[in-house]
Design a protein around this motif. Structure first.
Motif, PDB file in Angstrom:
ATOM      1  N   SER A 234     -72.535 -24.885 -14.680  1.00 32.58           N
ATOM      2  CA  SER A 234     -72.878 -25.006 -16.095  1.00 32.58           C
ATOM      3  C   SER A 234     -71.691 -24.624 -16.971  1.00 32.58           C
ATOM      4  CB  SER A 234     -74.077 -24.109 -16.415  1.00 32.58           C
ATOM      5  OG  SER A 234     -75.196 -24.497 -15.663  1.00 32.58           O
ATOM      6  N   HIS A 235     -70.976 -23.578 -16.544  1.00 30.12           N
ATOM      7  CA  HIS A 235     -69.784 -23.181 -17.293  1.00 30.12           C
ATOM      8  C   HIS A 235     -68.751 -24.287 -17.274  1.00 30.12           C
ATOM      9  CE1 HIS A 235     -65.802 -21.288 -17.787  1.00 30.12           C
ATOM     10  NE2 HIS A 235     -66.432 -20.514 -18.657  1.00 30.12           N
ATOM     11  N   GLU A 236     -68.563 -24.898 -16.105  1.00 25.85           N
ATOM     12  CA  GLU A 236     -67.575 -25.967 -16.010  1.00 25.85           C
ATOM     13  C   GLU A 236     -67.997 -27.185 -16.819  1.00 25.85           C
ATOM     14  OE1 GLU A 236     -64.650 -25.670 -14.684  1.00 25.85           O
ATOM     15  OE2 GLU A 236     -65.108 -23.606 -14.099  1.00 25.85           O
ATOM     16  N   LEU A 237     -69.289 -27.443 -16.903  1.00 30.66           N
ATOM     17  CA  LEU A 237     -69.757 -28.574 -17.698  1.00 30.66           C
ATOM     18  C   LEU A 237     -69.640 -28.290 -19.189  1.00 30.66           C
ATOM     19  CD1 LEU A 237     -72.952 -29.662 -15.719  1.00 30.66           C
ATOM     20  CD2 LEU A 237     -70.807 -30.911 -15.897  1.00 30.66           C
ATOM     21  N   ARG A 238     -69.968 -27.065 -19.570  1.00 32.35           N
ATOM     22  CA  ARG A 238     -69.938 -26.732 -20.994  1.00 32.35           C
ATOM     23  C   ARG A 238     -68.520 -26.720 -21.552  1.00 32.35           C
ATOM     24  NH1 ARG A 238     -74.356 -23.971 -23.496  1.00 32.35           N
ATOM     25  NH2 ARG A 238     -72.837 -22.897 -24.793  1.00 32.35           N
ATOM     26  N   THR A 239     -67.559 -26.333 -20.736  1.00 28.53           N
ATOM     27  CA  THR A 239     -66.192 -26.206 -21.257  1.00 28.53           C
ATOM     28  C   THR A 239     -65.683 -27.517 -21.837  1.00 28.53           C
ATOM     29  OG1 THR A 239     -65.719 -24.387 -19.747  1.00 28.53           O
ATOM     30  CG2 THR A 239     -63.841 -25.573 -20.676  1.00 28.53           C
ATOM     31  N   PRO A 240     -65.669 -28.634 -21.066  1.00 27.60           N
ATOM     32  CA  PRO A 240     -65.215 -29.884 -21.707  1.00 27.60           C
ATOM     33  C   PRO A 240     -66.189 -30.387 -22.766  1.00 27.60           C
ATOM     34  CG  PRO A 240     -66.033 -30.320 -19.490  1.00 27.60           C
ATOM     35  CD  PRO A 240     -65.979 -28.840 -19.635  1.00 27.60           C
ATOM     36  N   LEU A 241     -67.499 -30.139 -22.556  1.00 29.00           N
ATOM     37  CA  LEU A 241     -68.466 -30.610 -23.537  1.00 29.00           C
ATOM     38  C   LEU A 241     -68.302 -29.868 -24.862  1.00 29.00           C
ATOM     39  CD1 LEU A 241     -70.894 -32.390 -24.166  1.00 29.00           C
ATOM     40  CD2 LEU A 241     -72.362 -30.597 -23.252  1.00 29.00           C
ATOM     41  N   ASN A 242     -67.989 -28.580 -24.799  1.00 24.25           N
ATOM     42  CA  ASN A 242     -67.766 -27.820 -26.026  1.00 24.25           C
ATOM     43  C   ASN A 242     -66.609 -28.385 -26.826  1.00 24.25           C
ATOM     44  OD1 ASN A 242     -69.827 -25.995 -25.588  1.00 24.25           O
ATOM     45  ND2 ASN A 242     -68.562 -24.628 -24.376  1.00 24.25           N
ATOM     46  N   CYS A 562     -70.082 -11.821 -30.622  1.00 28.67           N
ATOM     47  CA  CYS A 562     -69.947 -12.783 -29.532  1.00 28.67           C
ATOM     48  C   CYS A 562     -70.275 -14.167 -30.077  1.00 28.67           C
ATOM     49  CB  CYS A 562     -70.876 -12.427 -28.376  1.00 28.67           C
ATOM     50  SG  CYS A 562     -70.798 -13.579 -26.994  1.00 28.67           S
ATOM     51  N   LEU A 563     -69.400 -15.117 -29.798  1.00 29.46           N
ATOM     52  CA  LEU A 563     -69.597 -16.494 -30.216  1.00 29.46           C
ATOM     53  C   LEU A 563     -69.747 -17.369 -28.985  1.00 29.46           C
ATOM     54  CD1 LEU A 563     -66.920 -16.802 -33.057  1.00 29.46           C
ATOM     55  CD2 LEU A 563     -69.335 -16.233 -33.266  1.00 29.46           C
ATOM     56  N   SER A 564     -70.824 -18.147 -28.952  1.00 30.06           N
ATOM     57  CA  SER A 564     -71.030 -19.066 -27.839  1.00 30.06           C
ATOM     58  C   SER A 564     -70.341 -20.386 -28.135  1.00 30.06           C
ATOM     59  CB  SER A 564     -72.526 -19.304 -27.615  1.00 30.06           C
ATOM     60  OG  SER A 564     -73.175 -18.104 -27.252  1.00 30.06           O
ATOM     61  N   LYS A 565     -69.669 -20.914 -27.132  1.00 28.42           N
ATOM     62  CA  LYS A 565     -69.009 -22.205 -27.291  1.00 28.42           C
ATOM     63  C   LYS A 565     -70.054 -23.314 -27.328  1.00 28.42           C
ATOM     64  CE  LYS A 565     -65.098 -20.577 -24.513  1.00 28.42           C
ATOM     65  NZ  LYS A 565     -64.314 -20.813 -23.288  1.00 28.42           N
ATOM     66  N   PRO A 566     -69.850 -24.363 -28.110  1.00 30.98           N
ATOM     67  CA  PRO A 566     -68.673 -24.605 -28.937  1.00 30.98           C
ATOM     68  C   PRO A 566     -68.698 -23.750 -30.199  1.00 30.98           C
ATOM     69  CG  PRO A 566     -70.262 -26.342 -29.272  1.00 30.98           C
ATOM     70  CD  PRO A 566     -70.820 -25.479 -28.186  1.00 30.98           C
ATOM     71  N   VAL A 567     -67.569 -23.195 -30.563  1.00 32.86           N
ATOM     72  CA  VAL A 567     -67.478 -22.342 -31.741  1.00 32.86           C
ATOM     73  C   VAL A 567     -67.569 -23.217 -32.985  1.00 32.86           C
ATOM     74  CG1 VAL A 567     -66.083 -20.661 -32.964  1.00 32.86           C
ATOM     75  CG2 VAL A 567     -66.069 -20.709 -30.466  1.00 32.86           C
ATOM     76  N   ARG A 568     -68.583 -22.956 -33.788  1.00 37.70           N
ATOM     77  CA  ARG A 568     -68.796 -23.749 -34.998  1.00 37.70           C
ATOM     78  C   ARG A 568     -68.009 -23.157 -36.163  1.00 37.70           C
ATOM     79  NH1 ARG A 568     -73.578 -26.474 -33.882  1.00 37.70           N
ATOM     80  NH2 ARG A 568     -73.541 -26.899 -31.648  1.00 37.70           N
ATOM     81  N   ILE A 662     -63.703 -10.284 -30.682  1.00 37.96           N
ATOM     82  CA  ILE A 662     -64.855 -11.191 -30.732  1.00 37.96           C
ATOM     83  C   ILE A 662     -64.846 -12.000 -29.446  1.00 37.96           C
ATOM     84  CG2 ILE A 662     -65.911 -13.159 -31.886  1.00 37.96           C
ATOM     85  CD1 ILE A 662     -64.895 -12.148 -34.512  1.00 37.96           C
ATOM     86  N   LEU A 663     -65.953 -11.949 -28.731  1.00 44.31           N
ATOM     87  CA  LEU A 663     -66.023 -12.599 -27.424  1.00 44.31           C
ATOM     88  C   LEU A 663     -66.312 -14.087 -27.580  1.00 44.31           C
ATOM     89  CD1 LEU A 663     -68.229  -9.945 -25.587  1.00 44.31           C
ATOM     90  CD2 LEU A 663     -65.735 -10.065 -25.658  1.00 44.31           C
ATOM     91  N   LEU A 664     -65.718 -14.862 -26.676  1.00 46.88           N
ATOM     92  CA  LEU A 664     -66.009 -16.286 -26.572  1.00 46.88           C
ATOM     93  C   LEU A 664     -66.653 -16.530 -25.212  1.00 46.88           C
ATOM     94  CD1 LEU A 664     -62.693 -17.850 -27.933  1.00 46.88           C
ATOM     95  CD2 LEU A 664     -64.800 -17.426 -29.187  1.00 46.88           C
ATOM     96  N   THR A 665     -67.864 -17.107 -25.207  1.00 47.17           N
ATOM     97  CA  THR A 665     -68.546 -17.361 -23.929  1.00 47.17           C
ATOM     98  C   THR A 665     -68.992 -18.811 -23.878  1.00 47.17           C
ATOM     99  OG1 THR A 665     -70.715 -16.740 -24.801  1.00 47.17           O
ATOM    100  CG2 THR A 665     -69.382 -15.000 -23.813  1.00 47.17           C
TER     101      THR A 665
END
Length: 708
Positions: A234-242, A562-568, A662-665
């Motif tokens: 899921s992390h690997e999928l979210r990274t390019p999708l973000n 903490c900010l969840s990717k994608p950072v808006r 500030i965390l990026l996850t």
């Protein structure tokens, strides 16, 4: 086994009962006559005839007692008849007004010994009494006497009927007991024969138990591997999708970032489609994270009231791109003014996408028609294609997991065989039905229904405190205290018939209590941490749990947010306003696209802020040692040195310990193994009653399984 014929019948049991009663009555009557005769000796003048009659009747009664040993039936009838004759003669010999009322015990005796003949004798006695009254021998009120006599006959008859029923029950139980005794004797031999088999079975069970324990350990290990795999993938999928979603959002919402260049309308529409489909895919990936981190065995639903026409139009626009480069025509036929219903939009959208995607894949040419209409109490959705169809012998198998119809087109287009199985589960979870009709070579029609609500569904809903002024307080409303909005949504999705209102911290608790009057409070924090005085003095229950949340992660790591990717863009603006004069910001992430996306967002709103970039933890530490920034945006999952290790080094270095972080996850939860375990504590203001504790224990026992 003994049969019922060898046991005494009900008639025989009743006859034995009457024989016992007869023996006791004759003995009692004989004793009573002798005692009465002795008592009459003290009367003046002496009633010689009555005394003689009592002695004679006593001897006669004893004779009948002896006679009953040979001829019980005749003795019983003579005894009852003699009692009535004796009482009738007593009315003449001793004319007193109370003597006729002795007939009442005779009625009971008659019912006990001879049943219906006693009624005839009682009737005859009443006639005799009436003659004596008419002749002036005695003075008895006949009407009350007749009434009480009828009442006595009725009561006696009902009593005898009850006794007969008891005898029938006794007889049945007697037969059943004998049969069960015989069966017990038969089974006893079988039990002895099975004893050795049980010993063998015990040994086998012991070995199987050891094997099951080993299999359980293997299953637990497989589950942990599954969770780790789901989290990583899921992390690997979210990274390019973000990155795709972030840049698409910037291009869609703030195209002025790219200068005076004006996007053509077609390009703007394509960018919008990329943005919308990316958000949908991101929601699906979040569901995968729910399955891996929360460890639920079934998916949950988040019902929302939905305008079907607008929802279906948007869904059709998403799928329309599939047909642009194919020879298949996509036809949409949606009825106007469809009713609003409550659905999980993500799940139903996925149902439509799965069915329409299948129709497009298996239709080389022709049309695919998507129709929706209201029919009685349902909304009916139909996806009809002119494709190759489904063989009749395989139509019942297409909804099974991992099953694929074995023809060339499916092999050409691939697929895991999960789409229709998941689709059916989603539809059934909405209390709907999914079925298919097909003719091989001519096409297929997939139809599913969603029921119309008869009344407003008391579904779980989650409201932020800022969004809930219009909410009317209900008895099933609970407050959730946590700054992470995902926690409130997660609790709302997994609790039925509850309303959830979320507040960020305990400072807003007093106002929320006054406004909503909640039934209880859910505090998301480790139960080991001490409670504030405000929470300990509340008059409502408090549940303390430690569900995964960014709030706990921020508190544990000592970060600011903490900010969840994608950072808006709005998230960056909201966080940056917390600091005064940010001159430099360090963005740390191993993905170049994420760093560029964050940098572009910062430069759009804060052009005077210098953006420093680092692509691994070691590089970030070098920059912070040479040029300490005012703020660090730090990714947690990086190769070689993770964000957790970077924070640990920063805490131990006085020069970097004061730099805010500030965390990026890429996920909503902490991915470390120890953070997937949680605890729960329940606090009741006045304590729990033993019955409440037992009910809670029963509920908890249903959910817990041993780890061995």
């Amino acid at each position: 086994m003994a049969s019922a014929k060898t046991h005494p019948s009900v008639e025989v049991v009743l006859l034995d009962f009457r024989a016992d009663i007869f023996q006791q009555l004759t003995e009692s009557i004989a004793f009573f006559c002798i005692a009465a005769a002795l008592a009459l000796l003290f009367l003046i003048p002496l009633p010689h005839q009555l005394i003689f009659f009592l002695y004679v009747f006593s001897a006669y009664t004893l004779y009948l007692r002896v006679m009953a040993r040979r001829r019980l039936h005749l003795a019983r009838h003579l005894f009852v008849a003699s009692l009535y004759i004796a009482l009738s003669a007593s009315l003449v010999l001793l004319p007193t007004n109370w003597l006729p009322f002795l007939v009442f015990p005779l009625v009971l005796i008659g019912e006990l010994l001879v049943s219906h003949i006693g009624i005839l004798l009682a009737t005859a006695f009443f006639g005799w009494t009436a003659l004596l009254v008419a002749g002036g021998f005695i003075d008895v009120p006949l009407a009350p006497f007749a009434l009480f006599l009828c009442l006595m006959l009725t009561i006696s008859n009902r009593g005898i009927q009850a006794i007969k029923m008891l005898l029938v029950w006794y007889h049945a139980m007697y037969i059943q007991t004998n049969e069960m005794l015989e069966q017990a004797r038969t089974h006893r031999a079988e039990v002895v024969q099975f004893a050795k088999s049980l010993e063998i079975s015990y040994d086998t069970q012991h070995r199987l138990q050891e094997q099951l324990m080993y299999a359980r350990r293997q299953a637990d290990e497989a589950r942990r591997l599954k969770e780790r795999f789901a989290s990583n993938i899921s992390h690997e999928l979210r990274t390019p999708l973000n990155i795709i979603l972030g840049f698409a959002e910037i291009m869609h919402l703030t195209p002025e970032v790219y200068g005076d260049l004006a996007f053509p309308p077609k390009l703007q529409r394509d960018i919008y489609q990329i943005h919308r489909n990316s958000r949908h895919l991101l929601e699906l990936i979040d569901d995968v994270l729910d399955l891996s981190h929360i460890e639920i065995s079934q998916f949950s639903l988040n019902f929302e009231r939905t305008n079907l026409n607008q929802f279906l139009d948007d869904s059709a626009q998403i799928v329309r791109n599939l047909f642009k480069s194919s020879a298949v025509e996509f036809v949409v036929n949606i009825e106007d003014a469809l009713p609003e219903i409550e659905i999980d939009r993500t799940r139903i959208r996925q149902v439509l996408i799965n069915l329409l995607n299948n129709a497009q894949r298996f239709t080389p040419s022709g049309t695919v028609t998507f129709a929706a209409a209201r029919r009685q109490n349902d909304v009916v959705f139909e996806i009809t294609d002119t494709g190759i169809g489904i063989p009749k012998d395989r139509m019942e198998l297409i909804f099974e997991e991992f099953y694929q119809v074995d023809y060339s087109l499916s092999r050409t287009h691939g697929g895991a065989g999960l789409g229709l199985a998941i689709t059916k589960r989603f539809v059934e979870a909405h209390s709907g039905r999914l079925f298919v009709t097909s003719e091989e070579g001519k096409g297929s029609t997939f139809t599913f229904t969603l029921p119309l609500p008869t009344e407003s569904r008391n579904s779980s809903s989650m409201l932020r405190a800022a969004e809930a002024p219009k909410l009317k307080p209900l008895g099933s409303l609970w407050l959730v205290i946590d700054a992470d909005p995902q926690v409130g949504k997660l609790i709302a999705r997994h609790t039925e018939k509850r309303q959830i209102v979320q507040i960020e911290d305990e400072t807003k608790l007093k106002e929320a209590m006054r406004q909503y009057s909640p039934q209880g409070i859910i505090l998301n924090r480790p139960p080991t941490e001490p409670l504030s005085v405000t929470l300990t003095n509340l008059p409502i229950p408090v549940i303390i749990c430690s569900l995964p949340s960014t709030t706990q992660m921020v508190r544990k790591l000592g970060a600011d947010a903490c900010l969840s990717k994608p950072v808006r863009l709005h998230q960056i603006i909201e966080q940056f306003h917390r600091y005064d004069r940010l001159q430099s910001v360090l963005v740390v992430d191993d993905d170049l696209g994420v760093v560029q996306l964050v940098q572009r967002s910062i430069e759009t709103q804060f052009p005077r802020t210098q953006v420093l970039r680092a692509y691994d933890g070691r590089h970030a530490l070098e920059i912070m040692r040479t040029t300490p920034p005012d703020l660090v945006l730090l990714d947690l999952v990086m190769p070689e040195m993770s964000g957790f290790e970077v924070i640990e080094i920063m805490k131990n270095d006085p020069r970097m310990a004061c730099i805010p972080i500030i965390l990026l996850t890429a996920t909503k939860y902490i991915t470390s193994e120890d953070e997937t375990r949680t605890e729960m504590l329940i606090r009741e203001p006045d304590g729990l009653r033993p019955l409440d504790v037992l009910k809670l224990i029963s509920t908890v026992m249903d959910r817990l399984n041993p780890s061995h």
